[in-house]
Design a protein around this motif. Structure first.
Motif, PDB file in Angstrom:
ATOM      1  N   ASN A  73       0.877  -1.172   0.258  1.00 54.88           N
ATOM      2  CA  ASN A  73       0.211  -0.080  -0.005  1.00 54.88           C
ATOM      3  C   ASN A  73       0.844   1.419   0.078  1.00 54.88           C
ATOM      4  OD1 ASN A  73      -2.287   1.576   0.006  1.00 54.88           O
ATOM      5  ND2 ASN A  73      -2.806   1.271   2.257  1.00 54.88           N
ATOM      6  N   TYR A  74       1.449   1.659  -1.160  1.00 54.96           N
ATOM      7  CA  TYR A  74       2.385   2.771  -1.229  1.00 54.96           C
ATOM      8  C   TYR A  74       2.555   3.114  -2.808  1.00 54.96           C
ATOM      9  CZ  TYR A  74       6.337  -0.276  -2.824  1.00 54.96           C
ATOM     10  OH  TYR A  74       6.984  -1.142  -3.444  1.00 54.96           O
ATOM     11  N   LEU A  75       2.925   4.507  -2.734  1.00 51.19           N
ATOM     12  CA  LEU A  75       3.085   4.862  -4.167  1.00 51.19           C
ATOM     13  C   LEU A  75       4.522   5.722  -4.105  1.00 51.19           C
ATOM     14  CD1 LEU A  75      -0.221   6.497  -5.538  1.00 51.19           C
ATOM     15  CD2 LEU A  75       0.917   4.309  -6.107  1.00 51.19           C
ATOM     16  N   ILE A  76       5.318   5.703  -4.995  1.00 57.19           N
ATOM     17  CA  ILE A  76       6.586   6.362  -5.029  1.00 57.19           C
ATOM     18  C   ILE A  76       6.494   7.911  -5.998  1.00 57.19           C
ATOM     19  CG2 ILE A  76       9.054   6.092  -5.692  1.00 57.19           C
ATOM     20  CD1 ILE A  76       8.558   2.951  -5.564  1.00 57.19           C
ATOM     21  N   TYR A  77       6.819   8.833  -5.307  1.00 62.18           N
ATOM     22  CA  TYR A  77       6.712   9.808  -5.983  1.00 62.18           C
ATOM     23  C   TYR A  77       8.241  10.499  -5.993  1.00 62.18           C
ATOM     24  CZ  TYR A  77       1.882  10.144  -4.746  1.00 62.18           C
ATOM     25  OH  TYR A  77       0.330   9.892  -4.707  1.00 62.18           O
ATOM     26  N   LEU A  78       8.589  10.642  -7.529  1.00 60.59           N
ATOM     27  CA  LEU A  78      10.020  11.193  -7.805  1.00 60.59           C
ATOM     28  C   LEU A  78       9.838  12.725  -8.116  1.00 60.59           C
ATOM     29  CD1 LEU A  78      11.341   8.068 -10.035  1.00 60.59           C
ATOM     30  CD2 LEU A  78      11.591   8.644  -7.526  1.00 60.59           C
ATOM     31  N   VAL A  79      10.585  13.454  -7.551  1.00 61.22           N
ATOM     32  CA  VAL A  79      10.530  14.944  -7.638  1.00 61.22           C
ATOM     33  C   VAL A  79      11.891  15.306  -8.275  1.00 61.22           C
ATOM     34  CG1 VAL A  79       9.968  17.302  -6.942  1.00 61.22           C
ATOM     35  CG2 VAL A  79       8.877  15.297  -5.834  1.00 61.22           C
ATOM     36  N   LYS A 119      -1.707  11.170  -5.749  1.00 64.53           N
ATOM     37  CA  LYS A 119      -2.724  10.412  -6.662  1.00 64.53           C
ATOM     38  C   LYS A 119      -3.925   9.961  -5.544  1.00 64.53           C
ATOM     39  CE  LYS A 119      -0.626  10.745 -10.406  1.00 64.53           C
ATOM     40  NZ  LYS A 119      -1.063  11.584 -11.511  1.00 64.53           N
ATOM     41  N   ARG A 120      -3.698  10.127  -4.431  1.00 60.64           N
ATOM     42  CA  ARG A 120      -4.839   9.910  -3.443  1.00 60.64           C
ATOM     43  C   ARG A 120      -4.117  10.296  -2.045  1.00 60.64           C
ATOM     44  NH1 ARG A 120      -2.624   4.188  -4.418  1.00 60.64           N
ATOM     45  NH2 ARG A 120      -1.457   3.315  -2.408  1.00 60.64           N
ATOM     46  N   PRO A 121      -5.098  10.520  -1.073  1.00 58.99           N
ATOM     47  CA  PRO A 121      -4.761  11.128   0.112  1.00 58.99           C
ATOM     48  C   PRO A 121      -3.915  10.047   1.061  1.00 58.99           C
ATOM     49  CG  PRO A 121      -7.083  10.650   0.320  1.00 58.99           C
ATOM     50  CD  PRO A 121      -6.567  10.344  -1.207  1.00 58.99           C
TER      51      PRO A 121
END
Length: 384
Positions: A73-79, A119-121
């Motif tokens: 249950n996770y998403l990876i955000y690459l900035v 993408k989601r809270p």
């Protein structure tokens, strides 16, 4: 007479940094160990935020490491701030690639940019550097402390490799801080200090901390930990939530990095006074002890000042000479205790003979702190 009193007070202010760790360790032995266990059966929803500035070569490795975690249950955000992302291609739907239109040049701006593009809270977020790798159980180990009511958690940062003496000495320094500022402080009922990455927070807490605070330059972790502890929240230490960090490999790299870090300490150490004051007025041991630790100078600086005091006493055969010898022995003992608890390997012990050279590099860094943030906003690592 007045000069003697002032000289004595100065020595006490400097010398207590040498003996303070051994008192912390004594308290640690008396406090015992509290074991934390999982309470919830379901998984928290994590946002894993990875920030990169100008350099993206290491991102495929960190993403690969994150995708191998034993967690769903996770998403990876690459900035990717001020980066060329034409060569970055990720097919896994859990990876969100973000490139700000304007240069942010700030950790907190990059984090808030990621949050604004969730993408989601996500209930929780964790911050990972672009040169980190993570243990497969990283998120599961963080969950233990969120299960037990903590809003902020610092994991343990370990070295990826110790191929040079500088990297080994850097790792030795990390072991010292992780033990005393992390494990010991948390066991004593205070808070672990934040290390810049390998840390996790409730998303709402992070947003509240920086939504109205546009922080530029290095030191966001110093400001964040002060904001958290000022609210009398404790920062937990999770030794089994392991992040592998790329250590500094050469003198130039170390000098630039330490210039930023030393500049950060001078800029933010005074936050410790207000936190101590809060601790006294609110009878908060968490705040009082944490504030004292924030006032402590960088390791090399108080060692150099202590050596100077020792030499002055030696020349004039001051009455404090034997006290300084005792203080150095106490510090040496505490340093090796930290290495033992951190299971330092042979390379680290062998590298200790290079401590004078390591300190010299940091003295050079001290001389360049005025322009520390202008030279670079991030440490550039060589690709192997």
């Amino acid at each position: 007479m007045i000069v003697d009193i002032l000289w004595l007070m100065l020595q006490l202010l400097i010398g207590y940094n040498l003996i303070f760790p051994i008192f912390l360790y004594a308290g640690y032995l008396l406090a015992g160990r509290r074991t934390f266990v999982n309470i919830r059966a379901d998984e928290y929803d994590y946002a894993v935020i990875v920030t990169a500035y100008e350099q993206t070569d290491l991102l495929p490795a960190v993403v690969s490491s994150l995708l191998k975690m034993e967690y769903s249950n996770y998403l990876i955000y690459l900035v990717c701030d001020n980066c060329d992302i034409s060569n970055l291609h990720f097919t896994d739907e859990r990876v969100v690639l973000l490139r700000p239109e304007k240069v942010l040049a700030s950790n907190t701006r990059s984090h808030l940019y990621a949050i604004s593009n969730f993408k989601r809270p996500h209930e929780l977020l964790t911050i990972i550097d672009s040169d980190n790798l993570v243990d497969r159980r990283y998120l599961k180990e963080l969950n233990v402390y969120f299960d037990n009511g903590f809003d902020a958690v610092q994991g343990q940062r370990r070295s990826k490799s110790l191929e040079t003496s500088i990297a080994s000495l850097d790792a030795a320094r990390d072991l010292y801080y992780h033990f005393f500022d992390g494990k010991v402080m948390f066991a004593l009922g205070s808070s672990a200090t934040l290390a810049g990455s390998g840390m996790a927070f409730k998303t709402a807490l992070y947003v509240e901390s920086f939504i109205n605070h546009d922080l530029q330059g290095a030191g966001f972790d110093k400001v964040l930990q002060a904001k958290i502890v000022s609210r009398n929240l404790r920062i937990a230490y999770a030794p089994a939530a392991i992040v592998y960090d790329e250590k500094t490999a050469n003198r130039t790299q170390l000098e630039n990095q330490r210039s930023r870090w030393i500049n950060t300490w001078f800029k933010y150490f005074s936050l410790g006074f207000s936190i101590i004051a809060r601790g006294i007025t609110k009878f908060s041991w968490n705040q009082f002890l944490f504030g004292i630790v924030l006032l402590r100078p960088p390791l090399f600086l108080f060692i150099l000042l202590s050596i100077l005091c020792f030499i002055i006493n030696l020349i004039f055969w001051g009455i404090g000479l034997w006290l300084w010898i005792f203080a150095f022995l106490a510090f040496g003992m505490s340093f090796f205790v930290a290495l033992r608890h951190g299971r330092a390997n042979r390379n680290i012990y062998l590298a200790l003979v290079g401590i004078p050279s390591f300190i010299y590099v940091q003295v050079r860094s001290l001389m360049r702190i005025r322009h520390a943030n202008k030279r670079s906003v991030a440490t550039r690592h060589l690709i192997k």
